[in-house]
Design a protein around this motif. Structure first.
Motif, PDB file in Angstrom:
ATOM      1  N   LYS A 157       0.824  -1.201   0.000  1.00  0.00           N
ATOM      2  CA  LYS A 157       0.000   0.000   0.000  1.00  0.00           C
ATOM      3  C   LYS A 157       0.861   1.254   0.000  1.00  0.00           C
ATOM      4  O   LYS A 157       0.521   2.255  -0.681  1.00  0.00           O
ATOM      5  CB  LYS A 157      -0.910  -0.022   1.240  1.00  0.00           C
ATOM      6  N   ALA A 158       1.985   1.207   0.730  1.00  0.00           N
ATOM      7  CA  ALA A 158       2.870   2.373   0.785  1.00  0.00           C
ATOM      8  C   ALA A 158       3.425   2.701  -0.601  1.00  0.00           C
ATOM      9  O   ALA A 158       3.522   3.874  -0.983  1.00  0.00           O
ATOM     10  CB  ALA A 158       4.012   2.118   1.769  1.00  0.00           C
ATOM     11  N   ARG A 159       3.775   1.672  -1.350  1.00  0.00           N
ATOM     12  CA  ARG A 159       4.345   1.911  -2.690  1.00  0.00           C
ATOM     13  C   ARG A 159       3.309   2.534  -3.632  1.00  0.00           C
ATOM     14  O   ARG A 159       3.673   3.235  -4.576  1.00  0.00           O
ATOM     15  CB  ARG A 159       4.847   0.596  -3.274  1.00  0.00           C
ATOM     16  N   ARG A 160       2.047   2.273  -3.371  1.00  0.00           N
ATOM     17  CA  ARG A 160       1.003   2.811  -4.248  1.00  0.00           C
ATOM     18  C   ARG A 160       0.411   4.109  -3.718  1.00  0.00           C
ATOM     19  O   ARG A 160      -0.569   4.621  -4.268  1.00  0.00           O
ATOM     20  CB  ARG A 160      -0.120   1.771  -4.414  1.00  0.00           C
ATOM     21  N   THR A 161       1.002   4.595  -2.618  1.00  0.00           N
ATOM     22  CA  THR A 161       0.539   5.852  -2.033  1.00  0.00           C
ATOM     23  C   THR A 161       1.481   6.968  -2.466  1.00  0.00           C
ATOM     24  O   THR A 161       2.700   6.789  -2.459  1.00  0.00           O
ATOM     25  CB  THR A 161       0.524   5.754  -0.495  1.00  0.00           C
ATOM     26  N   PRO A 162       0.928   8.120  -2.858  1.00  0.00           N
ATOM     27  CA  PRO A 162       1.805   9.227  -3.266  1.00  0.00           C
ATOM     28  C   PRO A 162       2.782   9.601  -2.151  1.00  0.00           C
ATOM     29  O   PRO A 162       2.514   9.444  -0.960  1.00  0.00           O
ATOM     30  CB  PRO A 162       0.805  10.365  -3.535  1.00  0.00           C
ATOM     31  N   ALA A 163       3.943  10.074  -2.582  1.00  0.00           N
ATOM     32  CA  ALA A 163       4.978  10.465  -1.626  1.00  0.00           C
ATOM     33  C   ALA A 163       4.432  11.515  -0.668  1.00  0.00           C
ATOM     34  O   ALA A 163       3.673  12.401  -1.054  1.00  0.00           O
ATOM     35  CB  ALA A 163       6.190  11.007  -2.378  1.00  0.00           C
ATOM     36  N   GLY A 164       4.819  11.387   0.591  1.00  0.00           N
ATOM     37  CA  GLY A 164       4.353  12.320   1.605  1.00  0.00           C
ATOM     38  C   GLY A 164       4.214  11.633   2.943  1.00  0.00           C
ATOM     39  O   GLY A 164       4.722  10.522   3.166  1.00  0.00           O
ATOM     40  N   GLU A 165       3.510  12.275   3.861  1.00  0.00           N
ATOM     41  CA  GLU A 165       3.396  11.756   5.219  1.00  0.00           C
ATOM     42  C   GLU A 165       2.674  10.410   5.264  1.00  0.00           C
ATOM     43  O   GLU A 165       3.044   9.534   6.057  1.00  0.00           O
ATOM     44  CB  GLU A 165       2.644  12.773   6.094  1.00  0.00           C
ATOM     45  N   ALA A 166       1.672  10.245   4.422  1.00  0.00           N
ATOM     46  CA  ALA A 166       0.918   8.988   4.435  1.00  0.00           C
ATOM     47  C   ALA A 166       1.810   7.814   4.053  1.00  0.00           C
ATOM     48  O   ALA A 166       1.780   6.751   4.688  1.00  0.00           O
ATOM     49  CB  ALA A 166      -0.280   9.083   3.497  1.00  0.00           C
ATOM     50  N   ARG A 167       2.611   7.996   2.988  1.00  0.00           N
ATOM     51  CA  ARG A 167       3.496   6.910   2.580  1.00  0.00           C
ATOM     52  C   ARG A 167       4.523   6.611   3.676  1.00  0.00           C
ATOM     53  O   ARG A 167       4.785   5.445   3.992  1.00  0.00           O
ATOM     54  CB  ARG A 167       4.214   7.262   1.276  1.00  0.00           C
ATOM     55  N   GLU A 168       5.094   7.655   4.260  1.00  0.00           N
ATOM     56  CA  GLU A 168       6.095   7.451   5.312  1.00  0.00           C
ATOM     57  C   GLU A 168       5.486   6.746   6.529  1.00  0.00           C
ATOM     58  O   GLU A 168       6.122   5.884   7.148  1.00  0.00           O
ATOM     59  CB  GLU A 168       6.702   8.794   5.724  1.00  0.00           C
ATOM     60  N   ALA A 169       4.247   7.120   6.861  1.00  0.00           N
ATOM     61  CA  ALA A 169       3.585   6.482   7.999  1.00  0.00           C
ATOM     62  C   ALA A 169       3.346   5.004   7.720  1.00  0.00           C
ATOM     63  O   ALA A 169       3.572   4.138   8.588  1.00  0.00           O
ATOM     64  CB  ALA A 169       2.271   7.183   8.304  1.00  0.00           C
ATOM     65  N   GLN A 173       5.035   3.138   5.626  1.00  0.00           N
ATOM     66  CA  GLN A 173       6.342   2.484   5.594  1.00  0.00           C
ATOM     67  C   GLN A 173       6.841   2.216   7.009  1.00  0.00           C
ATOM     68  O   GLN A 173       7.339   1.129   7.324  1.00  0.00           O
ATOM     69  CB  GLN A 173       7.344   3.370   4.836  1.00  0.00           C
ATOM     70  N   SER A 174       6.705   3.199   7.885  1.00  0.00           N
ATOM     71  CA  SER A 174       7.163   3.041   9.269  1.00  0.00           C
ATOM     72  C   SER A 174       6.391   1.949  10.009  1.00  0.00           C
ATOM     73  O   SER A 174       6.965   1.140  10.734  1.00  0.00           O
ATOM     74  CB  SER A 174       7.040   4.370  10.020  1.00  0.00           C
ATOM     75  N   MET A 175       5.069   1.937   9.805  1.00  0.00           N
ATOM     76  CA  MET A 175       4.273   0.911  10.473  1.00  0.00           C
ATOM     77  C   MET A 175       4.612  -0.473   9.944  1.00  0.00           C
ATOM     78  O   MET A 175       4.663  -1.454  10.711  1.00  0.00           O
ATOM     79  CB  MET A 175       2.785   1.199  10.283  1.00  0.00           C
ATOM     80  N   ALA A 176       4.856  -0.589   8.653  1.00  0.00           N
ATOM     81  CA  ALA A 176       5.249  -1.884   8.085  1.00  0.00           C
ATOM     82  C   ALA A 176       6.568  -2.356   8.694  1.00  0.00           C
ATOM     83  O   ALA A 176       6.743  -3.542   8.998  1.00  0.00           O
ATOM     84  CB  ALA A 176       5.364  -1.778   6.569  1.00  0.00           C
ATOM     85  N   ASP A 177       7.509  -1.428   8.868  1.00  0.00           N
ATOM     86  CA  ASP A 177       8.802  -1.791   9.469  1.00  0.00           C
ATOM     87  C   ASP A 177       8.626  -2.245  10.924  1.00  0.00           C
ATOM     88  O   ASP A 177       9.276  -3.199  11.377  1.00  0.00           O
ATOM     89  CB  ASP A 177       9.755  -0.596   9.420  1.00  0.00           C
ATOM     90  N   ARG A 178       7.768  -1.549  11.666  1.00  0.00           N
ATOM     91  CA  ARG A 178       7.537  -1.932  13.065  1.00  0.00           C
ATOM     92  C   ARG A 178       6.886  -3.310  13.165  1.00  0.00           C
ATOM     93  O   ARG A 178       7.254  -4.120  14.012  1.00  0.00           O
ATOM     94  CB  ARG A 178       6.656  -0.881  13.742  1.00  0.00           C
ATOM     95  N   ILE A 179       5.925  -3.572  12.317  1.00  0.00           N
ATOM     96  CA  ILE A 179       5.299  -4.897  12.304  1.00  0.00           C
ATOM     97  C   ILE A 179       6.335  -5.951  11.899  1.00  0.00           C
ATOM     98  O   ILE A 179       6.346  -7.066  12.419  1.00  0.00           O
ATOM     99  CB  ILE A 179       4.092  -4.904  11.359  1.00  0.00           C
ATOM    100  N   GLY A 180       7.214  -5.573  10.973  1.00  0.00           N
ATOM    101  CA  GLY A 180       8.287  -6.496  10.588  1.00  0.00           C
ATOM    102  C   GLY A 180       9.197  -6.824  11.761  1.00  0.00           C
ATOM    103  O   GLY A 180       9.673  -7.959  11.894  1.00  0.00           O
TER     104      GLY A 180
END
Length: 366
Positions: free
Chosen positions: A191-203, A205-212
Motif C-alpha cells: 500500500k505504501a508503494r502505491r501511495t503518493p509520496a508524503g506523510e501517508a506513505r512514510e507512515a 512504511q514506518s508501520m510496516a517496518d515496526r510490524i516487521g
C-alpha cells in the motif's frame, strides 16, 4: 567374657544355679555350643529359644545349628559366620532359619566366644531375635516405595509429554503469528508503494517496518526449546543483523555490546520494537546528507535490572530536523512504560544517547 561365672565371681547370695535360671527365664532366645566337641553341637538352650524354633531340648542337644537352615538361608552370611567362629571372633548377622514346622523366620543373632583364663574358647554363646516382622515391614515399605517411584516416574513422563505438547503448540502459535505479521507488513508495504509520496506513505512504511520487527521477534522465539525465556544477546544480534542487512557498511554501521541475559519471553516483542524504533530512527535522522557514522547498542545487567543504551555519533538532537508528525518518540515512551522502565535522552557530543533502565524480576531473568 572370660568364662562361665564361678561361685567366687558372683555377687553374695547368687549361685551358679540362680545365674543359669536367670538366663533360662530371659525372653531373649539363647543358645550355647561347644566347639571342643565334633561339629560344634548345641549343649544348652533356654525356653525362649525352644519357643522360637518349636524344637524340644532332646531334638536340639548334640546337634549343630545347621538343622535350622533351609532354602532361604543366605550362604554368604553362613560363610562369614563360619570364618568368624573358626578364628574365635564375635559375629553379628541376620539369616533366615526354619522352625520345626518348616516356617521360615529371620533370625538376628549375636555370637560371642566364651574363653577360659588362658584365652581358650570353651563355648560360643548366642543371643538371638526374631526379626521377621521387621523384615516384612521393610519389604512392604520397599514394595510401597517401588510402587511410588513407578507412579512418580509415570506421572513425570505424563507431565513431560504434556509439556512437550504445550511447547510444540506455543512454537506453532509463534510461527503462525510470525507469518501473519509478515503478511500484514507486506500488505502495508504494498500500500505504501502505491501511495503518493508524503506523510501517508512514510507512515505506512514506518508501520510496516515496526510490524516487521515484531515478526522478527516471533521468528527468533519459536525455534527455541524453552518457550519461557530467550537469550537477549543472541536475540539482539539477530535483530540488528536484519536492520543492518541493507546498510552501506563503509558509511554506516551498527555495533553491539550485549551481555548474555536470559529474559522472559513476554519481553521479546516490546524489546524488539524498542530497539528497532531507536536504531531505525538513528539511521534515518542522525546521518543526513550521506554523513558517515556508527550506532552502538549496549545492554548489561545493573543493580536495577538491565540498562539498555543506544547511542550514535550523528548530528545530535538539536541539529536533527523536526518531525511534527513523528510517532517514534511517543512509541518509545509507551514501550518503556509497558516495561516499567525509565528513559533518558541526552546529547552524546557528538550524537544522541538514549539510556533505558528496565527492572528484571526473578520471573523475567535467570
Amino acid at each position: 567374657m572370660t568364662g562361665f561365672p564361678s561361685e567366687a565371681s558372683l555377687p553374695p547370695g547368687i549361685t551358679v544355679e540362680v545365674f543359669v535360671a536367670a538366663f533360662e527365664a530371659s525372653p531373649t532366645p539363647m543358645v550355647v555350643t561347644d566347639p571342643r566337641r565334633g561339629d560344634n553341637p548345641i549343649v544348652w538352650v533356654n525356653g525362649a529359644f525352644l519357643a522360637l524354633t518349636g524344637y524340644s531340648r532332646d531334638e536340639l542337644y548334640g546337634r549343630n545349628c545347621r538343622l535350622l537352615q533351609g532354602a532361604l538361608t543366605d550362604a554368604s552370611v553362613l560363610q562369614a559366620m563360619r570364618e568368624a567362629l573358626a578364628a574365635g571372633r564375635s559375629f553379628e548377622g541376620e539369616v533366615f532359619n526354619y522352625r520345626k514346622d518348616g516356617t521360615p523366620f529371620l533370625n538376628g543373632m549375636t555370637i560371642n566366644p566364651v574363653r577360659d583364663a588362658s584365652g581358650k574358647v570353651l563355648f560360643f554363646f548366642s543371643a538371638q531375635a526374631d526379626m521377621t516382622d521387621k523384615y516384612r515391614l521393610e519389604t512392604a515399605m520397599r514394595h510401597a516405595n517401588d510402587a511410588l517411584e513407578r507412579q512418580v516416574g509415570q506421572r513425570t513422563a505424563d507431565l513431560q509429554s504434556a509439556l512437550e505438547q504445550k511447547t510444540a503448540l506455543l512454537h506453532e502459535v509463534d510461527h503462525r503469528v510470525k507469518n501473519n505479521l509478515q503478511v500484514i507488513s507486506s500488505l502495508m508495504l504494498l500500500k505504501a508503494r502505491r501511495t503518493p509520496a508524503g506523510e501517508a506513505r512514510e507512515a505506512l512504511q514506518s508501520m510496516a517496518d515496526r510490524i516487521g520487527a515484531l515478526s522478527t521477534a516471533h521468528r527468533m522465539l519459536y525455534p527455541e526449546g524453552d518457550v519461557t525465556c530467550f537469550d537477549f544477546k543472541e536475540f539482539t544480534a539477530d535483530l540488528i543483523a536484519d536492520l543492518a542487512a541493507g546498510l552501506d557498511g563503509d558509511r554506516t554501521r551498527i555495533e553491539t555490546e550485549i551481555e548474555s541475559l536470559a529474559l522472559s519471553a513476554a519481553m521479546a516483542a516490546p524489546l524488539a520494537l524498542l530497539i528497532h524504533e531507536l536504531a531505525t530512527n538513528a539511521l534515518r535522522h542522525a546521518f543526513p546528507k550521506a554523513r558517515s557514522g556508527r550506532i552502538v547498542v549496549e545492554a548489561k545487567r545493573c543493580e536495577a535490572g538491565m540498562r539498555l543504551v543506544i547511542e550514535d555519533d550523528g548530528v545530535g538532537l538539536k541539529a536533527a530536523a523536526p518531525n511534527p508528525a513523528g510517532f517514534g518518540h511517543t512509541l518509545v515512551e509507551m514501550v518503556v512504560r509497558q516495561l516499567r522502565g525509565t528513559l533518558d535522552w541526552s546529547d552524546a557530543g557528538p550524537g544522541t544517547r538514549i539510556a533505558i533502565t528496565i527492572p528484571l524480576t526473578t520471573a523475567a531473568v535467570s
